[in-house]
Design an enzyme around this catalytic site. Structure first.
Site, short mmCIF file in Angstrom:
data_model
loop_
_atom_site.label_atom_id
_atom_site.label_comp_id
_atom_site.label_asym_id
_atom_site.label_seq_id
_atom_site.Cartn_x
_atom_site.Cartn_y
_atom_site.Cartn_z
N GLU A 45 0.83 -1.21 0.00
CA GLU A 45 0.00 0.00 0.00
C GLU A 45 0.87 1.26 0.00
O GLU A 45 1.83 1.37 0.76
CB GLU A 45 -0.89 -0.02 1.25
CG GLU A 45 -1.80 1.19 1.39
CD GLU A 45 -2.57 1.20 2.71
OE1 GLU A 45 -3.61 1.86 2.78
OE2 GLU A 45 -2.11 0.53 3.67
N LYS A 119 -10.19 1.93 -1.93
CA LYS A 119 -10.32 1.43 -0.56
C LYS A 119 -11.65 1.85 0.05
O LYS A 119 -12.01 3.02 0.05
CB LYS A 119 -9.15 1.97 0.28
CG LYS A 119 -9.05 1.41 1.68
CD LYS A 119 -7.74 1.90 2.31
CE LYS A 119 -7.50 1.36 3.70
NZ LYS A 119 -6.18 1.80 4.24
N CYS A 156 -5.46 -2.95 3.01
CA CYS A 156 -5.11 -2.75 4.41
C CYS A 156 -6.30 -2.82 5.36
O CYS A 156 -6.74 -3.91 5.69
CB CYS A 156 -4.34 -1.44 4.59
SG CYS A 156 -3.34 -1.41 6.11
#
Length: 298
Positions: A45, A119, A156
């Site tokens: 990331e 995300k 994440c």
């Protein structure tokens, strides 16, 4: 679903202040992974820089890159084309003035963009001030078609939410990637560090088991000092890994070393595992309406 085995490559790396150096080193590791047989390669990331979300600073929005003119994507497109690999490329996306995402682009083996994920779950914790920078994604939990079958990538903080993993599986993903930037606060490591890292691995192994797919998590390494607190900072714990559809770790990197981690994916294993653990068959889709509510108040 194709039944032909293929090889994943995870690039576990440290990230420095100079973006060009990070891009060059990422390209070096991609070439190394390709030389060792990797066909689908994932980077950590926001690998273009140190993890800048340790503070809130409007000047840092200048780091964002538009999808159609991203130096990071251009660099990874060139190396993907040269190595004939698929590269999962995280980047800080500038969508419009004042509108930014933490995103992943899939670059194919011809250097073309094949998919985009933004995300969905955005954290806001000490030294992880992501809500200041990133708008939650609006593309849903997507899966990308490749010659090796469908793959998906979340990012994440998405790792902790079973719903995202489930929806990726329902879209036919064989492998679920999690490019990551996660580590210890120095003052917490001695007391809580082992439990935190174990929870991180356990929840993702659980996604592999519950959905009968491969999970690949790729993290950065190194200590990155806090820009606002001499006693703070983050020690990224590496530990990139691949778990198979039974949650068995088939490859794992150390906590503190740059590593090109390889693992073979056998799509036929999904068929075998899911025949014996038919969780998708036994889901009570008629009884899950409560999942669309924030909380089930009495």
């Amino acid at each position: 679903m194709t039944s032909r085995p293929f090889t994943l490559g995870l690039v576990q790396m440290r990230c420095v202040a100079d973006r060009t150096e990070n891009l060059d080193r990422a390209a070096h590791f991609i070439r190394e992974a390709a030389q060792q047989g990797a066909q689908v390669i994932c980077l950590p990331e926001l690998f273009q820089s140190p993890y800048f979300c340790q503070r809130e600073d409007t000047a840092l929005f200048d780091r964002a890159e538009p999808l159609d003119d991203s130096p990071s994507l251009h660099a990874m497109q060139a190396v993907a084309r040269a190595t004939k690999t698929y590269v999962i490329t995280p980047f800080f996306e500038r969508r419009a003035a004042g509108l930014y995402h933490n995103s992943v682009a899939l670059v194919d083996d011809h250097g073309e963009l094949r998919g985009l994920y933004r995300k969905m779950h955005i954290p806001d914790d000490p030294a992880y001030y992501e809500k200041f920078y990133f708008t939650p994604g609006d593309l849903g939990f997507v899966a990308f078609d490749t010659p090796y079958g469908r793959i998906a990538s979340l990012i994440c903080w998405d790792q902790w939410f079973p719903e995202g993993a489930r929806l990726a599986a329902l879209r036919g993903a064989t492998v679920l990637f999690y490019p990551t930037a996660i580590g210890w606060h120095p003052y917490e490591k001695e007391t809580h560090g082992a439990a935190q890292r174990d929870a991180w691995r356990t929840v993702q192994r659980g996604h592999a088991i519950a959905n009968g797919l491969y999970v690949a998590a790729v993290n950065r390494i190194g200590f990155e000092p806090s820009p606002i607190d001499d006693q703070g900072g983050l020690e990224f714990w590496g530990s990139s890994f691949v778990a198979d559809p039974q949650g068995i770790l088939i490859a794992e990197a150390p906590t503190d070393t740059e590593t090109v981690l390889l693992a073979e994916v056998t799509p036929a294993r999904l068929e075998d595992v899911r025949r014996n653990w038919p969780f998708l068959r036994d889901r009570r889709i008629d009884a899950y309406d409560g999942l669309t509510r924030r909380f089930l108040d009495t």
